[in-house]
Scaffold this active site. Structure first.
Site, PDB file in Angstrom:
ATOM      1  N   ILE A 151       0.938  -1.213  -0.057  1.00  0.00           N
ATOM      2  CA  ILE A 151       0.071  -0.146   0.066  1.00  0.00           C
ATOM      3  C   ILE A 151       0.991   1.215  -0.227  1.00  0.00           C
ATOM      4  O   ILE A 151       1.668   1.627   0.748  1.00  0.00           O
ATOM      5  CB  ILE A 151      -0.952  -0.021   1.114  1.00  0.00           C
ATOM      6  CG1 ILE A 151      -1.610  -1.177   1.254  1.00  0.00           C
ATOM      7  CG2 ILE A 151      -1.757   1.154   1.180  1.00  0.00           C
ATOM      8  CD1 ILE A 151      -2.485  -1.492   2.545  1.00  0.00           C
ATOM      9  N   ASN A 164       1.991   5.447  -0.682  1.00  0.00           N
ATOM     10  CA  ASN A 164       1.379   6.685  -0.448  1.00  0.00           C
ATOM     11  C   ASN A 164       2.209   7.867  -1.076  1.00  0.00           C
ATOM     12  O   ASN A 164       3.225   7.764  -1.543  1.00  0.00           O
ATOM     13  CB  ASN A 164       1.612   6.656   1.110  1.00  0.00           C
ATOM     14  CG  ASN A 164       1.191   8.221   1.831  1.00  0.00           C
ATOM     15  OD1 ASN A 164       1.421   9.106   1.742  1.00  0.00           O
ATOM     16  ND2 ASN A 164      -0.123   7.578   2.320  1.00  0.00           N
ATOM     17  N   ALA A 165       1.557   8.980  -1.586  1.00  0.00           N
ATOM     18  CA  ALA A 165       2.028  10.116  -2.126  1.00  0.00           C
ATOM     19  C   ALA A 165       3.280  10.668  -1.289  1.00  0.00           C
ATOM     20  O   ALA A 165       4.254  11.199  -2.119  1.00  0.00           O
ATOM     21  CB  ALA A 165       1.183  11.022  -2.372  1.00  0.00           C
ATOM     22  N   TYR A 179       5.410   8.928   0.049  1.00  0.00           N
ATOM     23  CA  TYR A 179       6.456   7.809  -0.098  1.00  0.00           C
ATOM     24  C   TYR A 179       6.982   7.123   1.316  1.00  0.00           C
ATOM     25  O   TYR A 179       6.668   5.777   1.458  1.00  0.00           O
ATOM     26  CB  TYR A 179       7.674   8.287  -0.499  1.00  0.00           C
ATOM     27  CG  TYR A 179       7.559   8.505  -2.094  1.00  0.00           C
ATOM     28  CD1 TYR A 179       6.414   8.680  -2.644  1.00  0.00           C
ATOM     29  CD2 TYR A 179       8.569   8.411  -3.147  1.00  0.00           C
ATOM     30  CE1 TYR A 179       6.328   8.779  -4.126  1.00  0.00           C
ATOM     31  CE2 TYR A 179       8.675   8.942  -4.386  1.00  0.00           C
ATOM     32  CZ  TYR A 179       7.311   9.084  -4.874  1.00  0.00           C
ATOM     33  OH  TYR A 179       7.151   9.258  -6.446  1.00  0.00           O
ATOM     34  N   CYS A 181       4.677  -2.455   2.922  1.00  0.00           N
ATOM     35  CA  CYS A 181       5.085  -3.779   2.122  1.00  0.00           C
ATOM     36  C   CYS A 181       3.787  -4.867   2.368  1.00  0.00           C
ATOM     37  O   CYS A 181       3.000  -4.705   3.407  1.00  0.00           O
ATOM     38  CB  CYS A 181       6.306  -4.634   2.534  1.00  0.00           C
ATOM     39  SG  CYS A 181       7.828  -3.535   2.050  1.00  0.00           S
ATOM     40  N   GLU A 218       4.216  -7.879   3.108  1.00  0.00           N
ATOM     41  CA  GLU A 218       4.459  -8.950   4.192  1.00  0.00           C
ATOM     42  C   GLU A 218       3.814  -8.109   5.651  1.00  0.00           C
ATOM     43  O   GLU A 218       3.304  -8.813   6.508  1.00  0.00           O
ATOM     44  CB  GLU A 218       5.821  -8.949   4.255  1.00  0.00           C
ATOM     45  CG  GLU A 218       6.426  -9.916   3.080  1.00  0.00           C
ATOM     46  CD  GLU A 218       7.099  -8.780   1.869  1.00  0.00           C
ATOM     47  OE1 GLU A 218       6.396  -7.863   1.696  1.00  0.00           O
ATOM     48  OE2 GLU A 218       8.004  -9.199   1.311  1.00  0.00           O
TER      49      GLU A 218
HETATM   50  N1  THU Z   1       7.636  -4.365  -1.623  1.00  0.00           N
HETATM   51  C1  THU Z   1       6.872  -4.986  -0.893  1.00  0.00           C
HETATM   52  O1  THU Z   1       5.599  -5.123  -0.755  1.00  0.00           O
HETATM   53  N2  THU Z   1       7.318  -6.365  -0.351  1.00  0.00           N
HETATM   54  C2  THU Z   1       8.761  -6.731  -0.686  1.00  0.00           C
HETATM   55  O2  THU Z   1       9.130  -7.610  -0.411  1.00  0.00           O
HETATM   56  C3  THU Z   1       9.633  -5.748  -1.487  1.00  0.00           C
HETATM   57  C4  THU Z   1       8.959  -4.308  -1.649  1.00  0.00           C
HETATM   58  C5  THU Z   1       6.859  -3.032  -1.948  1.00  0.00           C
HETATM   59  C6  THU Z   1       7.132  -1.796  -1.543  1.00  0.00           C
HETATM   60  C7  THU Z   1       6.914  -0.914  -2.681  1.00  0.00           C
HETATM   61  O3  THU Z   1       5.443  -0.524  -2.671  1.00  0.00           O
HETATM   62  C8  THU Z   1       7.052  -1.653  -3.885  1.00  0.00           C
HETATM   63  O4  THU Z   1       7.254  -3.074  -3.493  1.00  0.00           O
HETATM   64  C9  THU Z   1       8.350  -1.235  -4.477  1.00  0.00           C
HETATM   65  O5  THU Z   1       9.477  -1.135  -3.731  1.00  0.00           O
END
Ligand code: THU
Length: 136
Positions: free
Chosen positions: A43, A45-46, A48, A53, A55
């Site tokens: 998810i 966000n503007a 950043y 993530c 997970e």
């Molecule tokens: N991201 C994840 O959700 N999990 C990961 O294991 C690596 C990175 C996301 C963060 C961001 O929204 C996008 O992937 C690019 O980095």
């Protein structure tokens, strides 16, 4: 549930990713010892910094419901409409969150590169991690 089935759950979770900035969609399916599956997506966000993530979304959803008995997590990621063609490995912050709630010798991270499944223990992804035991 098999690891392949858990990866399918992660793919379903990935559909919900909110990624207007990176366009990189990640899905996670976190499984408990009793077989319950908690889904998470990234998810963004503007501003950043508040990006979350997939997970951590899954972990925080679970913990907020009082669920703590985790055994493994499946993670898949890739650019929006493209096929998954590379492993999406959990970032350092997510590894640290896993360390907080999981036994690193037992907890498994299941990843997929579009052709092969790769499974690793948290201990391999975060060797010598700092966790709750350090503060006992
Ligand atoms: N991201 C994840 O959700 N999990 C990961 O294991 C690596 C990175 C996301 C963060 C961001 O929204 C996008 O992937 C690019 O980095």
């Amino acid at each position: 549930m098999t690891d392949l089935e858990l990866l399918e759950e992660a793919k379903k979770a990935r559909k919900m990713a909110y990624v207007p900035y990176s366009k990189y969609k990640v899905g996670a399916a976190l499984m408990t010892k009793s077989g319950k599956v908690i889904h998470g997506c990234n998810i963004e966000n503007a501003a950043y910094t508040p990006c979350n993530c997939a997970e951590r979304t899954a972990f925080f959803k679970a913990v907020s419901e009082g669920i703590y008995d985790f055994c493994k997590i499946a993670v898949v990621g890739g650019f929006e409409e493209a096929d998954i063609d590379a492993l999406c490995t959990p970032c350092g912050v997510c590894r640290q969150v896993m360390q907080e709630f999981c036994n690193s010798k037992e907890f498994e991270i299941i990843m997929y590169d579009g052709a092969k499944v790769k499974t690793m223990k948290l201990e391999e992804l975060l060797p010598f991690g700092f966790g709750p035991d350090n503060l006992k």
